[in-house]
Design an enzyme around this catalytic site. Structure first.
Site, PDB file in Angstrom:
ATOM      1  CB  CYS A 192      -4.560   3.242   8.656  1.00  0.00           C
ATOM      2  SG  CYS A 192      -4.288   1.681   9.535  1.00  0.00           S
TER       3      CYS A 192
ATOM      4  CB  ALA B 208      -0.461   0.155   8.771  1.00  0.00           C
TER       5      ALA B 208
ATOM      6  NE  ARG C 150       7.072  -3.222   7.751  1.00  0.00           N
ATOM      7  CZ  ARG C 150       7.701  -2.335   7.008  1.00  0.00           C
ATOM      8  NH1 ARG C 150       7.259  -2.039   5.807  1.00  0.00           N
ATOM      9  NH2 ARG C 150       8.782  -1.724   7.448  1.00  0.00           N
TER      10      ARG C 150
ATOM     11  CG  HIS D 163       5.916   6.029   9.722  1.00  0.00           C
ATOM     12  ND1 HIS D 163       5.856   6.422   8.408  1.00  0.00           N
ATOM     13  CD2 HIS D 163       5.708   4.692   9.722  1.00  0.00           C
ATOM     14  CE1 HIS D 163       5.628   5.363   7.644  1.00  0.00           C
ATOM     15  NE2 HIS D 163       5.518   4.305   8.422  1.00  0.00           N
TER      16      HIS D 163
END
Lengths: 460, 545
Positions: free
Chosen positions: B55, B58, B89, B187
């Protein structure tokens, strides 16, 4: 490592720093995987489902299949009913499970989607089932979510269909590994008691490598068995926090008496589990189990000098901790810090975590810091103020262990950096034996590492 | 096996009609005879389909903001989102000042029901106060989770007030999980926030060295950026900041001084690349440091950009030295990998980048795709002007920047820029499809069902993807390679990284475990060879007679 954590403890109220819990839906997803031929479904935006699948996969190193309602902004504003109906259609067309177990997320809870109505209005193929659990992430923890999904199983599936109860026991194992569930089944099986375990992730999240992928592995509690749980003579809920509520719901709905016991970690809790089964179903405990118990007592006696007086910090899920604390005390060790992230007392279950642990410590003549709804930042600060010889908890403890140069035993959920653990039980006498080995090996490895050349012992 | 449209049709037939129509547009068989093969991307995920997508949260906090090491990243919401994005990550960081490395800290406002009912702003404010008092970070970010947007907490206002109170840079990101259709939305939101409130806040006016660059879209997974920087430093470049792997607020705020921006992951950071050009006049170069040939090409393109003879010479010297070091090491692995085939389905750039490295090892990529890419990642940036904005992307604001009055300057003359654009990917990306071989399949948002079916048809020797689908092919006996997390190995970038990758892939092919999948009694008839050694009946019983 964690260099920014000061020794001085300042009271905080803004939330968690390094939480010792996570959110409800992951527990619901895990529980749903314990039904045979069941596909868990996350009703919300898809990030939750992705995170939960990733996290469970990392812990079990097994495929974790689940679907999502994949909300976008439109669904968040206008409601997710359309998304869920589409999802139900797609899930049964593409994957064909017997059961689709839907849990909510903080998103669908906040907008107030009415799951029972949506499910009622959806096209569910003949013979297929959609069950649901309400799992808002802003209440409780992953343990609460597990509990809520098991309650969903009881609500939707369990039925009392006869006047007389059957000579069978329901066991609700709690949020433990498939290896633990297998061991609990074996213990009851040794007594010759017919049992229904739900949820049961053994055979699902520890499935063998066969050269084939099964979307729905052979394991899991069968729907007809969960249905039949309403006809059982007794339900044993293992763990107040993960299992008690559903057992009591089953008692209310189907008049199956419920008993809540500790997760059978260590001698006493395992004894209690077997004694309960004996008192209701059989006369004798089989020799096999008596032998296992005797072996356990033997290895503890053989090794007691490694444990005596050692200070331990424990963290993790409340049901694991109550058993573990009792066991640690029985080894002659001293739990000085015990912390869970799960809030206590939010469930109708009878356990009030802090009180229960403190009573255990007091009975052993010890005092310790105990906290529910705590975080690892605080645990670390406690350790800085009162150092320990050993830390036990999930993988996130490795940062504290490194920062404070502590021996560390991984136990609980999640364990993301070691393999195999989910296959090997920590429950029952054999599980306790494994814990004895893990704890003493860890302490002795440290002793070896720290010994001067002239003090390195061949025999210890 | 070569695949054709008919076979894809058969696979899709299992879907309900609507799903079939949708998915069909996301699958393309590469055919270079067709100009501009189109693929659908960046559209809504189908509810009820097992996807690998995440999503907006994230993408924002998990991917872009998370690696910034000297900042405390507060997640405003219930506990889960912060928890799952905590250290998972593998974005490594080495802190200049250990007391300012917050990567191992997970800070969540852990919203409770009362916060949902009465609003969570006060709790967020308390959390900021506590973070400033206890952790003393250089800067703070706040990332919103789903319920925050729904209940209307004004995290921007909380951030502004707290910044004024504490005199610490505090930025807020409205990256609720339901925004957009995947991580990609996050992003974009993170790019906007960094550009608007952090980049350019520093005092530097001039680049600290002759060849100062930024590396954008590199997250230092498994130490990738350290391997790339080792080589770049050796050639003579100075890396101002990596966005955002091992990045820091202190470096990021002076990102405006670079003479060139490298773009590694086009999807996650092309927004900042574009904005840096508009605001400061800094061009960006699409690079790829995965694979030896790609690394060499990227280094040569960089040298061409600066056009300095000494730099070009030094570049060749370093390439020669590095190749001499790694080529002999690569040989044994190549022998194991030769003539194998792979699926390569990852994120928003790795799905492309790793294909080159596979090719160098003798592995053909027969299926590739992205989780959260847009059409330009597949088809090249030429399609950008034709893209229609749909409702889901409209919810992500585009940030319109203008040239900075004091700091905008052309880094190279316009004519030279135009010349360079003809020979190197300056401000351009041609996309993944262009580089794929005919007959290979491109799948956007590959889901579980399709994975299963394509594996059955194409029988790849290697499956590379992420953790969620790793164990599915593995159960079928197909070796897997995680390309998000590298199966906790790495680095895989640059010259030495290629060796690590080759070693790990070869290890996957040659681990003895594959020989044990079928138990011997599945192949051999009962009793064979064992009866005669038995001296009594019990032995016969034991083997099952």
């Amino acid at each position: 490592m964690l260099d920014c954590t000061p020794k001085e403890i300042i009271k905080r109220s803004g939330g968690m720093i390094n939480p010792a819990k996570t959110c409800q839906p992951i527990g619901a997803m895990y529980a749903a995987l314990g039904i045979h031929n069941c596909l868990p479904h996350s009703h919300g935006s898809q990030g939750c489902c992705a995170y939960h699948r990733s996290h469970l996969t990392r812990h079990f190193r097994e495929p974790v299949m689940a679907t999502s309602s994949s909300f976008t902004e439109g669904a968040s504003v206008f409601g997710g009913g359309g998304n869920l109906k589409t999802a139900i259609k797609n899930v049964f067309s593409i994957y064909n499970p017997d059961v689709m177990a839907v849990h909510t997320t903080c998103l669908s809870e906040t907008i107030g989607d009415d799951l029972p109505s949506i499910i009622k209005g959806a096209e569910v193929p003949e013979g297929k089932l959609v069950i649901h659990a309400s799992t808002p992430s802003y209440q409780g923890s992953h343990i609460t979510g597990f509990s809520n999904m098991v309650k969903g199983m009881v609500t939707y599936l369990a039925k009392a269909t006869r006047d007389e109860k059957k000579e069978q026991v329901n066991i609700i194992p709690g949020f433990v590994n498939p290896g633990d569930m297998r061991e609990i089944k074996r213990l009851a099986g040794e007594l010759g008691v017919r049992l229904i375990m739900f949820p049961d992730t053994s055979g699902v999240l520890d499935s063998p490598m066969t050269g084939k992928f099964n979307m729905f592995p052979v394991g899991g509690a069968k729907v007809e068995d969960i249905r039949d749980s309403g006809n059982s003579k007794l339900t044993i809920a293992l763990g107040y926090y993960a299992s008690s509520d559903s057992a009591h719901l089953l008692e209310r709905n189907c008049q199956v008496p419920a008993i809540t016991l500790k997760t059978p970690i260590g001698i006493k809790a395992t004894d209690d589990f077997l004694m309960t089964l004996r008192s209701k179903f059989v006369q004798e405990i089989p020799n096999q189990l008596e032998e296992e118990r005797g072996q356990l007592v033997d290895v503890i006696t053989d090794n007691h000098h490694h444990f005596y007086g050692k200070k331990v910090a424990l963290f993790g899920d409340p049901d694991i901790l109550t058993g573990l604390t009792e066991f640690i005390l029985s080894l002659g060790m001293q739990p000085v810090h015990v912390l869970t992230g799960t809030p206590a007392g939010t469930l109708t279950g009878s356990g009030i975590f802090e009180k229960e642990i403190k009573e255990m410590l007091a009975a052993a003549g010890h005092e310790g810091r105990v906290k529910a709804a705590g975080d690892l930042f605080e645990l670390h600060q406690w350790i800085k103020n009162e150092p320990v010889d050993l830390l036990m908890g999930n993988t996130y403890g490795k940062y504290i262990a490194r920062a404070e140069d502590l021996p560390f035993v991984r136990v609980g959920f999640p364990i993301l950096d070691r393999g195999v653990h989910s296959y090997l039980p920590i429950v029952g006498y054999r599980g306790a034996m494994r814990l004895v080995e893990m704890i003493s090996d860890t302490l002795l490895d440290r002793q070896d590492r720290d010994a001067a050349d002239e003090d390195l012992e061949l025999v210890m | 096996m070569a695949i054709n449209e008919k076979m894809i049709e058969e696979i899709l037939n299992k879907y309900p009609a609507k799903v079939k129509r949708n998915r069909k547009k996301h699958i393309v068989i590469r055919d270079s005879a067709q100009e501009n093969q189109e693929i659908e991307a960046n559209t809504r995920t189908i509810p009820g389909v097992v996807t690998n997508r995440g999503c907006a949260f994230a993408g924002c906090k998990g991917v872009v903001l998370g690696p910034l090491k000297d900042m405390v990243h507060i997640v405003h919401g219930p506990v889960g989102c912060g928890y799952y994005s905590w250290l998972t990550r593998r974005n490594k960081a080495r802190a200049e000042d250990p007391e300012k490395n917050f990567l191992a800290y997970c800070v969540s406002t852990d919203m409770q029901e009362s916060d949902i009912v009465f609003g969570g702003e006060k709790k967020l404010t308390r959390m900021i106060d506590e973070v400033v008092k206890i952790l003393k970070p250089n800067a703070i970010t706040i990332s919103a989770t789903c319920p925050v947007g729904l209940i209307g907490d004004d995290i921007q206002a909380v951030a502004r007030a707290a910044q004024a109170k504490h005199d610490v840079n505090i930025t807020a990101y409205s990256c609720e999980g339901y925004k957009g259709v995947s991580q990609s939305a996050g992003h974009h939101i993170a790019n906007n926030g960094l550009m608007e409130k952090i980049i350019g806040e520093g005092d530097l006016e001039e680049p600290p060295s002759k060849y100062t660059i930024n590396i954008l879209g590199e997250y230092n997974i498994g130490g990738d950026s350290w391997e790339v920087e080792r080589v770049l430093n050796d050639i003579g470049y100075e890396v101002q900041v990596v966005m955002t792997g091992n990045g820091s607020y202190e470096k990021l705020k002076n990102a405006h001084v670079a003479q060139l921006n490298l773009v590694q992951c086009h999807r996650s950071i092309n927004y900042i690349a574009d904005m840096l050009e508009t605001k400061y006049g800094t061009p960006w170069l699409k690079v790829n440091f995965i694979g030896i040939r790609a690394t060499i090409e990227s280094l040569r393109n960089m040298a061409l950009y600066f056009g300095d003879e000494a730099l070009i010479k030094r570049t060749e010297e370093v390439i020669e030295r590095e190749l001499a070091e790694i080529e002999p090491q690569l040989e044994p692995y190549k022998k194991i990998c030769l003539d194998k085939t792979a699926f390569c389905f990852v994120g928003g750039s790795r799905g492309h980048h790793y294909q080159g490295l596979y090719e160098e090892l003798g592995i053909t990529t027969v299926l590739a795709g992205y989780e959260f890419a847009h059409r330009d990642d597949y088809e090249g940036r030429d399609v950008l002007s034709n893209l229609k904005t749909d409702a889901d992307s409209k919810n992500i604001p585009d940030l319109h920047v203008t040239p900075d009055e004091g700091r905008y300057r052309l880094k190279i003359p316009v004519e030279r820029m135009e010349e360079l654009k003809k020979i190197i990917p300056l401000n351009d990306y041609k996309g993944m499809i262009n580089e794929m071989v005919d007959g290979s399949i491109v799948v956007d948002d590959l889901n579980h069902y399709e994975t299963d079916e394509f594996i059955k048809v194409l029988k790849p020797d290697l499956f590379s993807s992420g953790i969620k689908d790793k164990y599915i092919p593995q159960k079928m006996g197909v070796p897997t390679k995680q390309l998000h997390n590298y199966d906790y190995s790495g680095p895989y970038a640059g010259f030495r990284g290629a060796i690590n990758f080759a070693r790990d892939v070869a290890m996957g092919f040659s681990t003895p475990t594959w020989n044990f999948i079928a138990p011997p009694w599945k192949d051999n008839p009962l009793l064979e060879g064992s009866i005669e050694q038995c001296s009594d009946d019990t032995c016969v019983k034991e083997v099952g007679v």
